[in-house]
Design an enzyme around this catalytic site. Structure first.
Site, PDB file in Angstrom:
ATOM      1  N   HIS A   1       0.844  -1.189   0.000  1.00  0.00           N
ATOM      2  CA  HIS A   1       0.000   0.000   0.000  1.00  0.00           C
ATOM      3  C   HIS A   1       0.884   1.244   0.000  1.00  0.00           C
ATOM      4  O   HIS A   1       2.031   1.198   0.442  1.00  0.00           O
ATOM      5  CB  HIS A   1      -0.861   0.049   1.276  1.00  0.00           C
ATOM      6  CG  HIS A   1      -2.000  -0.913   1.301  1.00  0.00           C
ATOM      7  ND1 HIS A   1      -2.191  -1.816   2.328  1.00  0.00           N
ATOM      8  CD2 HIS A   1      -3.041  -1.090   0.455  1.00  0.00           C
ATOM      9  CE1 HIS A   1      -3.300  -2.522   2.097  1.00  0.00           C
ATOM     10  NE2 HIS A   1      -3.831  -2.101   0.973  1.00  0.00           N
TER      11      HIS A   1
ATOM     12  N   CYS B   1      -2.695   0.759   9.541  1.00  0.00           N
ATOM     13  CA  CYS B   1      -3.728  -0.193   9.089  1.00  0.00           C
ATOM     14  C   CYS B   1      -4.738  -0.532  10.169  1.00  0.00           C
ATOM     15  O   CYS B   1      -5.864  -0.892   9.889  1.00  0.00           O
ATOM     16  CB  CYS B   1      -3.094  -1.508   8.656  1.00  0.00           C
ATOM     17  SG  CYS B   1      -1.514  -1.366   7.873  1.00  0.00           S
TER      18      CYS B   1
HETATM   19  C1  CIR Z   1      -3.577  -7.486   3.694  1.00  0.00           C
HETATM   20  O1  CIR Z   1      -2.760  -8.053   2.924  1.00  0.00           O
HETATM   21  O2  CIR Z   1      -4.583  -6.933   3.266  1.00  0.00           O
HETATM   22  C2  CIR Z   1      -3.323  -7.519   5.163  1.00  0.00           C
HETATM   23  N1  CIR Z   1      -2.669  -8.740   5.501  1.00  0.00           N
HETATM   24  C3  CIR Z   1      -2.504  -6.323   5.588  1.00  0.00           C
HETATM   25  C4  CIR Z   1      -3.245  -5.031   5.393  1.00  0.00           C
HETATM   26  C5  CIR Z   1      -2.428  -3.860   5.771  1.00  0.00           C
HETATM   27  N2  CIR Z   1      -3.192  -2.672   5.673  1.00  0.00           N
HETATM   28  C6  CIR Z   1      -2.700  -1.479   5.384  1.00  0.00           C
HETATM   29  O3  CIR Z   1      -1.522  -1.353   5.028  1.00  0.00           O
HETATM   30  N3  CIR Z   1      -3.529  -0.463   5.399  1.00  0.00           N
END
Ligand code: CIR
Length: 256
Positions: free
Chosen positions: A164, A251
């Site tokens: 991201h 996140c």
């Molecule tokens: C994913 O791959 O979607 C989750 N394991 C990690 C999400 C991380 N979120 C973020 O960077 N906003």
């Protein structure tokens, strides 16, 4: 200033979360719960009201609420996550967001557009949006059109290496930006005071500013020093279990 934060407790299936780093091992659920509780305490110490949602066992990654919405001072934008296993996480978030925003200022990213909140970085009334494996061109087009309807603005940032946008670049207010890897020399960010995060501590580029203080992941001493030297009070929060499934400090919450 942020008044509110929404978080969701991790579920026991956090061990099945999507990861690009299986070599780090699987998250320890009990430890993840304790780290989450400490994260909530850190947020509270910044003077925000924290809404804590119960865990949702249907979605291993559902503690990463940031990806389900972008909450601005004018409107809420419900995303359409590009990861198929995460797409329906938004359904449980809508009623929660409706407690804070009236229906006439809740907007939706719709298929074929996809967008995840981790790809959105707010700088005042401007929103940078990473075009990633999770956020596509149509999602960005819809997102910017919504922002403009509310007198806000957005621009696309290309990204190649990270999951991201905010995996690698984070705004900590006062024109200060933490940049790592592919974002160090991005022309998009030339006008900011850039603090370059060393490669070996790249994970910790994902810090969050909350009402003048900055939450920094624990055990990244160089980043901690960089943020202190920039003049901020630092709060260290251990996110080791979330890191195992590509998650960081931002996140884990929606801040608005
Ligand atoms: C994913 O791959 O979607 C989750 N394991 C990690 C999400 C991380 N979120 C973020 O960077 N906003």
């Amino acid at each position: 200033m942020f008044r509110n934060v929404i978080v969701k407790k991790p579920c026991s299936r956090i061990t099945e979360g999507i990861t690009s780093a299986p070599e780090l091992g699987k998250p320890d659920y009990e430890l993840a719960l304790r780290q989450h509780a400490a994260y909530i305490e850190a947020l509270k110490s910044c003077g925000v009201q924290v809404t804590v949602l119960e865990a949702d066992e249907n979605f291993p990654d559902s503690c990463f609420v940031e990806d389900t919405a972008v909450l601005t001072r004018k409107c809420a934008i419900i995303t359409n996550p590009g990861a198929p296993s995460r797409n329906r996480e938004v359904e449980a978030m809508i009623p929660v967001i409706r407690k804070f925003y009236s229906d006439d200022c809740i907007e939706y990213i719709k298929a074929p557009g996809t967008l995840e909140g981790g790809d959105v970085m707010m700088v005042g009334d401007h929103f940078y949006v990473g075009r990633s494996a999770r956020t596509n061109a149509e999602g960005i087009r819809q997102f910017i059109a919504i922002l403009e309807k509310y007198g806000l603005s957005g621009s696309e940032v290309e990204l190649k290496e990270v999951l991201h946008l905010k995996t690698g670049v984070n705004y900590i207010e006062n024109n200060n930006m933490l940049v790592s890897g592919e974002f160090i020399d991005k022309p998009d960010f030339a006008k900011y005071n850039k603090y370059v995060i060393p490669e070996e501590e790249a994970y910790a580029a994902n810090c969050i500013w909350v009402n003048g203080k900055v939450l920094v992941p624990a055990n990244f001493p160089k980043v901690e020093q960089i943020v202190r030297n920039a003049g901020y009070e630092v709060i260290l929060v251990d996110t080791s279990e979330y890191r195992k499934i590509d998650g960081g400090l931002s996140c884990l919450s929606l801040r608005f």
